[in-house]
Design an enzyme around this catalytic site. Structure first.
Site, short mmCIF file in Angstrom:
data_model
loop_
_atom_site.label_atom_id
_atom_site.label_comp_id
_atom_site.label_asym_id
_atom_site.label_seq_id
_atom_site.Cartn_x
_atom_site.Cartn_y
_atom_site.Cartn_z
N THR A 117 -20.98 -7.12 15.10
CA THR A 117 -20.57 -8.25 14.26
C THR A 117 -19.06 -8.46 14.35
O THR A 117 -18.58 -9.59 14.44
CB THR A 117 -21.01 -7.99 12.81
OG1 THR A 117 -22.41 -7.76 12.83
CG2 THR A 117 -20.70 -9.16 11.92
N SER A 123 -23.90 -3.52 7.39
CA SER A 123 -24.90 -3.69 8.44
C SER A 123 -25.56 -5.06 8.32
O SER A 123 -25.94 -5.49 7.22
CB SER A 123 -25.93 -2.58 8.30
OG SER A 123 -26.87 -2.71 9.31
N SER A 124 -25.67 -5.73 9.45
CA SER A 124 -26.35 -7.04 9.44
C SER A 124 -27.83 -6.79 9.26
O SER A 124 -28.44 -6.10 10.09
CB SER A 124 -26.11 -7.77 10.75
OG SER A 124 -24.76 -7.70 11.11
N GLY A 165 -28.84 -4.06 15.63
CA GLY A 165 -28.93 -3.10 16.73
C GLY A 165 -30.13 -2.19 16.58
O GLY A 165 -30.79 -2.15 15.53
N ASN A 206 -24.15 2.01 8.55
CA ASN A 206 -23.06 1.03 8.60
C ASN A 206 -22.87 0.42 7.22
O ASN A 206 -23.83 -0.03 6.61
CB ASN A 206 -23.45 -0.05 9.63
CG ASN A 206 -22.37 -1.11 9.79
OD1 ASN A 206 -21.35 -1.09 9.11
ND2 ASN A 206 -22.61 -2.06 10.68
N SER A 253 -26.85 0.05 15.47
CA SER A 253 -26.27 -0.34 14.19
C SER A 253 -24.93 0.38 13.96
O SER A 253 -24.85 1.60 14.10
CB SER A 253 -27.25 0.03 13.08
OG SER A 253 -26.68 -0.28 11.86
N GLY A 254 -23.91 -0.36 13.66
CA GLY A 254 -22.60 0.23 13.39
C GLY A 254 -21.74 0.34 14.63
O GLY A 254 -20.63 0.87 14.57
N GLU A 304 -32.37 0.76 15.75
CA GLU A 304 -32.23 1.58 14.53
C GLU A 304 -33.24 2.69 14.50
O GLU A 304 -34.42 2.49 14.81
CB GLU A 304 -32.50 0.73 13.28
CG GLU A 304 -31.42 -0.17 12.94
CD GLU A 304 -31.64 -0.93 11.63
OE1 GLU A 304 -30.64 -1.41 11.11
OE2 GLU A 304 -32.79 -1.07 11.17
N1 ATP Z 1 -13.04 -3.63 16.92
C1 ATP Z 1 -13.05 -2.98 15.78
N2 ATP Z 1 -11.89 -2.60 15.22
C2 ATP Z 1 -11.89 -1.92 14.07
N3 ATP Z 1 -12.98 -1.56 13.41
C3 ATP Z 1 -14.17 -1.91 13.90
C4 ATP Z 1 -14.27 -2.63 15.12
N4 ATP Z 1 -15.57 -2.83 15.37
C5 ATP Z 1 -16.24 -2.26 14.36
N5 ATP Z 1 -15.42 -1.70 13.48
C6 ATP Z 1 -15.79 -0.98 12.24
O1 ATP Z 1 -17.15 -0.63 12.31
C7 ATP Z 1 -17.90 -1.20 11.27
C8 ATP Z 1 -19.27 -1.61 11.78
O2 ATP Z 1 -19.16 -2.66 12.68
P1 ATP Z 1 -20.22 -3.85 12.73
O3 ATP Z 1 -20.59 -4.27 11.37
O4 ATP Z 1 -19.65 -4.85 13.64
O5 ATP Z 1 -21.43 -3.15 13.39
P2 ATP Z 1 -22.77 -3.81 13.93
O6 ATP Z 1 -22.89 -3.41 15.33
O7 ATP Z 1 -22.77 -5.26 13.63
O8 ATP Z 1 -23.88 -3.07 13.09
P3 ATP Z 1 -25.27 -3.62 12.54
O9 ATP Z 1 -26.20 -3.65 13.66
O10 ATP Z 1 -25.62 -2.65 11.52
O11 ATP Z 1 -24.98 -4.96 11.96
C9 ATP Z 1 -17.08 -2.36 10.77
O12 ATP Z 1 -17.35 -2.61 9.42
C10 ATP Z 1 -15.66 -1.87 11.00
O13 ATP Z 1 -15.28 -1.05 9.94
MG MG Z 2 -23.75 -6.45 12.45
#
Ligand code: ATP
Ligand code: MG
Length: 1007
Positions: free
Chosen positions: A109, A159-160, A387, A156, A104-105, A389
């Site tokens: 996404t 977070s999704s 992801g 996050n 997660s994070g 957790e």
């Molecule tokens: N390529 C990137 N460039 C800039 N910032 C990023 C990038 N990828 C992620 N981030 C930052 O990290 C944060 C978390 O990313 P994201 O929501 O994609 O995580 P996730 O893997 O989908 O987590 P979860 O499993 O909780 O949904 C985003 O809100 C953003 O602020």
């Molecule tokens: Mg996500």
């Protein structure tokens, strides 16, 4: 294998590590992270480290750099993988999928969104409206799904809280024609409660902070999350999300997607319903449970378009079938009522979420697809699922989420190893087995029929009587006690980190997770009383009703027991994994560099852990096992052929394999490679690096060569084009000339037979090149016409014509009327009509003169009036022969009164009016001034005739004759200069002369 940037940025492919150790791996990952190179390959797998800051890595320009390129041609990027998946799909009509995993994070996404943007940017070059619409909806759907399915967690801010797998369908041209979103297990328990520092789903805060006052009033909401039990815990939690602006973005996105305003209103009402529902409290003042604040019930009833009494009934009672078709209403206790209310709130939100996904799907579903017309319908799937957790308190949801990640890891191992193994087998290369941790054992622990945790949970839920979570834990302890990946306090009494009777621990591939068993049974059963379903099915709001179609069933109807939440989830994940396995997979492995969202900090321990459990080292080893790189012979030659004289520019050998062999031999790399059936396998990255270096040295020379060839080709092309242009111009000109001549012939074909000999025919407009030609032709034509006309004139008329031509030459444009239309008789005095009484006398006189001087012919004769020496007007006659001009006296048988040899007549003057005044100028300066007179008919105009006859005769005898035309004529009389003017006199019967101050006046009777 990508090796495009300098080594100061680290190695862009982990396959190139000198040694595959955790330390080297981390050092490279760290170096690249610090240099802003967040993407690194392992073969075709992209490892991505969350930068936690905005970067310049995305956008239109960068997309263009990756468009249509091979993976190894550009620095590692998500775009390269997206392009590879797209190319595989388009070139080979293969279904592909991009699996994005990580905790997660870690940035899954975000990665999925960049991938979608890339695909959207490179497709539909012809801008077809329908395809643009599909792309728009696909891109906008993220925003809506994130609002309703994402929440701030301790890991996050966005977070999704649901799993998402999106299929994008493409037609044979590679343009997206539609899509489908599958959603997995929304973490609906979040509706009721959030852990400290976490928030409920974004949608609630967006509504409370972003909606207008009017909307909030109509929903009876206040702009304060603390006022609602479901959001009050998180009300003080700060969030990076800008709820207010996001509200607007979501509203716009919903509009673009095609949600009607009524549907959006319903969505708002449903969110308000949940918030209000959470505030409904139950009290038990007496025997029966009551609702504390009835006003809330009526708000909820209004918002859900249901009847308040029925809503109250559903909140306080549940209907039970008593057998034999009978039903009874059984009252809740306060606790039961609260439980039912919460279950209802959760279910409403979950159904709202599923309805939104369903609506989006309805909009982007591929329509009217006919494979015979449109070719094979191919698919790219993008998986962005929650992801792995580990929270302080992990419950049923974390259990499901982590199980899902186990399954995906299993798929990763299976696909990566299987692909590799298949490849070696296919190519006939000996395959060396690599040790890796296979997490199948953990997957089995969770999902095995009859023995796995899900089976035990279902079993506990089915058992009659009150089954508690503790009983379920007991049953796990006794049945799974020996499993190496399962433990609990009972099995390990010394472990104080586990609470007795509450916790159990699974040793996941990604780490140990301690789950609290509390709520497992409830959440698995996911009970929602039929009363709520019926209530909402009967709502007057069609959107609400559409979400609760199962509320139609009668209470007495015996329905099949619904699947438990865990089994339903397991089935959907198994189906998902099967679906993914059937496609060509591309992987993005996301890594979270630290736990505090810092763009600077590379927490080695956290990263080490992730690299370890994601199996990245094994991935590198597998990739390098035996052979670090492999390439089809054709592609290998294309890249390195310039390094060998036998292969540059093209080889002449029978096969690409032989040519490759020649190249390898020339470099002395025989021991470093193996020859597969279609590919060359290269054992160490060093070999490849050496080849790359040589290539890099030669590329500038080749570039020059190509530039030269290309410039030459361009110049030749331009030359060809110019030639073609001139040929076309030439043909066109010819065509224009031909067309003009044809038209000319057509128009002038019959001119010989035309009465006017083609005078009325208009000439076609000539092409520019024939302008002079046309001038000449017109001149020729005019001559020809003249000839035709002259040819037809009888010889007897010729003298007259000649005289007229001469008169025209002298008078045209100077005197308005000179008698051209008349027939010119010349010798008027011999005519019986003009001179009935004296014609005979005149003829005798002419004969006498002829006998005397032997002149040839009479040019002109006419009676005139003249002025004499004493300034008196006298009637006389003039006779003009080819030799003399005679003045005659008519009353004395035309006796000659004056005779002037024609050679002494130097010119004649006439006026520019109607009068018949003629002055003969003589070289002796004694001019003869006469006015024609007594003509038949009286108004005859003979001035032109006299001038014409005399001028023509002079021309024939080559003498000069000056003809002057003016309104006032200068004369010489015996050497003296005088002027003769003309005055018209209406009262005068005949022309007459008078004296004037400086000469004479001719009084001319007005006609
Ligand atoms: N390529 C990137 N460039 C800039 N910032 C990023 C990038 N990828 C992620 N981030 C930052 O990290 C944060 C978390 O990313 P994201 O929501 O994609 O995580 P996730 O893997 O989908 O987590 P979860 O499993 O909780 O949904 C985003 O809100 C953003 O602020
Ligand atoms: Mg996500």
């Amino acid at each position: 294998m990508a090796e495009l940037e300098g080594l100061e940025f680290g190695k862009s492919d982990f396959v190139l590590l000198d040694e595959v150790t955790m330390e080297e791996f981390l050092a490279n990952l760290k170096l690249r992270f610090e240099k802003g190179r967040i993407y690194t390959y392992i073969g075709e797998v992209v490892v991505s480290v969350n930068p936690y800051r905005g970067t310049e890595l995305y956008g239109r320009d960068v997309i263009e750099q990756y468009r249509g390129r091979e993976l190894y041609e550009r620095p590692p990027h998500l775009y390269a993988v997206a392009d590879a998946a797209y190319k595989a799909m388009k070139r080979r009509a293969k279904d592909t999928c991009i699996v994005i995993s990580g905790e997660s994070g870690a940035g899954k996404t975000e990665a999925s969104k960049y991938i979608m943007q890339y695909i959207a940017a490179i497709t539909n070059p012809s801008q077809r409206a329908e395809v643009e619409r599909v792309k728009d909806v696909l891109l906008k759907s993220n925003c809506v799904l994130e609002a309703f399915g994402n929440a701030k967690t301790s890991r996050n801010d966005n977070s999704s809280r649901f799993g998402k797998y999106m299929d994008i369908n493409f037609d044979f041209k590679g343009d997206p024609t539609g899509g489908h979103i599958h959603n997995y297990l929304l973490e609906k328990s979040r509706i009721l409660q959030q852990q400290p520092g976490e928030r409920n789903f974004h949608s609630f805060y967006q509504l409370l902070l972003g909606a207008s006052d009017t909307l909030l009033n109509s929903l009876r909401l206040t702009r304060d999350a603390a006022a609602y039990r479901y959001t009050q815990e998180s009300a003080g939690t700060s969030s990076m999300n800008n709820d207010k602006s996001n509200y607007k973005a979501v509203a716009d996105a919903m509009q673009v997607i095609g949600f009607s305003p009524e549907e959006v209103d319903s969505v708002h009402r449903i969110l308000a319903t949940i918030l209000h529902l959470g505030n409904v409290h139950f009290v038990m003042p007496g025997e029966a449970v009551e609702v504390e604040d009835m006003a809330l019930v009526s708000h909820v009833a209004t918002l859900t378009a249901t009847e308040p009494e029925k809503l109250l009934q559903a909140l306080l009672y549940r209907t039970v079938a008593a057998g034999g078709g009978e039903v009874i209403a059984k009252g809740h206790s306060a606790t039961e009522a609260s439980y039912a209310r919460d279950a209802c709130a959760k279910a409403i939100y979950e159904r709202l979420f599923c309805w939104i996904v369903g609506r989006i799907n309805a909009v982007i579903e591929v329509q009217n697809y006919d494979p015979r017309l449109h070719g094979k319908n191919t698919v790219i799937g993008v998986l962005d699922i929650y992801g792995f957790e580990i929270f302080d308190r992990n419950s049923f949801e974390q259990f499901c989420i982590n199980y899902c990640n186990e399954k995906l890891q299993q798929l990763f191992i299976e696909l990566i190893l299987r692909q590799e193994q298949d490849e070696y087998q296919r190519e006939g290369i000996k395959w060396q087995h690599i040790e890796y941790f296979n997490n199948q054992i953990i997957v089995d622990l969770v999902e095995q029929p009859h023995k796995g945790i899900i089976s035990l949970l279902d079993e506990a839920c089915l058992t009659a009587g009150t089954v508690t979570d503790a009983l379920f834990l007991n049953s796990m302890d006794s049945r799974l006690g020996r499993h190496p990946h399962y433990t609990s306090r009972k099995l390990c009494p010394t472990d104080k980190t586990l609470e007795f009777g509450r916790d159990f621990r699974i040793r996941h591939y990604a780490g140990d997770v301690t789950y609290s068993v509390e709520g497992f049974i409830d959440k698995n059963k996911d009970t929602l009383f039929q009363d709520f379903k019926r209530l909402l099915y009967n709502s007057a709001d069609p959107v609400v009703r559409a979400m609760w179609l199962d509320g139609e069933a009668s209470i007495t109807e015996v329905t099949k027991r619904p699947l438990t939440a865990a089994t339903f989830f397991k089935n959907s994940i198994v189906a998902l994994v099967e679906n993914l396995a059937s496609k060509e997979p591309y992987y993005v492995r996301c890594i979270k560099p630290n736990d505090h969202k810092s763009p600077m900090d590379f927490d080695e321990e956290r990263c080490r852990h992730q690299v370890a459990y994601l199996g990245l080292l094994e991935n590198v080893r597998v990739r390098r096992a035996g052979f670090a790189s492999r390439q089809p012979y054709g592609r290998f030659l294309l890249r390195y052929k310039m390094t060998c004289e036998y292969t540059w520019p093209n080889h002449l050998m029978a096969t690409d394999q032989e040519a490759t062999q020649a190249l390898v031999d020339q470099h002395g790399l025989q021991g470093e490679v193996a020859y597969g059936r279609s590919k060359l396998f290269i054992r160490t990255p060093r070999t490849l690096v050496a080849l790359e270096k040589q290539r890099a040295q030669l590329v500038p020379i080749i570039v020059l060569l190509l530039q030269k060839a290309w410039r030459g080709a361009l110049a030749r092309r331009r030359c060809r084009q110019l030639r073609a242009i001139y040929t076309i111009m030439d043909h066109y000109r010819r065509h224009k000339v031909r067309a003009y001549l044809r038209e000319l012939c057509r128009r002038f074909q019959g001119v010989r037979t035309m009465p006017d000999y083609g005078r009325s025919v208009t000439w076609p407009p000539p092409p520019a090149v024939l302008a002079r030609f046309q001038d000449h032709s017109q001149q020729l034509f005019r001559r020809w016409r003249a000839r035709q006309i002259v040819k037809n004139i009888p010889p007897s008329d010729m003298a007259q014509i000649k005289a007229k031509v001469a008169a025209m030459g002298a008078l045209h444009g100077l005197r308005p009327d000179w008698g051209c239309q008349r027939s010119w008789a010349r010798d008027y005095l011999s005519s019986e009509v003009e001179n009935p009484t004296l014609a005979l006398q005149f003829a005798r006189r002419v004969q006498a003169l002829r006998d005397k001087v032997h002149f040839g012919f009479v040019l002109f004769s006419c009676h005139v009036r003249k002025i004499n020496r004493c300034n008196k007007s006298r009637d006389r006659a003039i006779l003009l022969t080819d030799q003399h001009l005679y003045k005659l006296e008519p009353r004395k048988q035309y006796r000659v009164m004056r005779s002037l040899p024609l050679s002494t007549v130097t010119g004649v003057s006439v006026t520019n009016r109607q009068d018949q005044l003629v002055v003969f100028h003589t070289c002796s300066h004694n001019d003869l001034v006469v006015c024609f007179h007594k003509m038949q008919p009286a108004g005859d105009n003979r001035v032109g005739e006299l001038v014409g006859v005399l001028a023509d005769h002079c021309k024939a005898t080559r003498r000069e004759l000056e003809v002057r035309v003016s309104d006032c004529i200068q004369i010489s009389l015996r050497g003296k200069k005088r002027l003769v003017a003309v005055q018209t006199r209406p009262d005068a019967a005949v022309p007459d002369f008078g004296k004037s101050r400086n000469g004479f006046v001719l009084y001319w009777p007005q006609s």
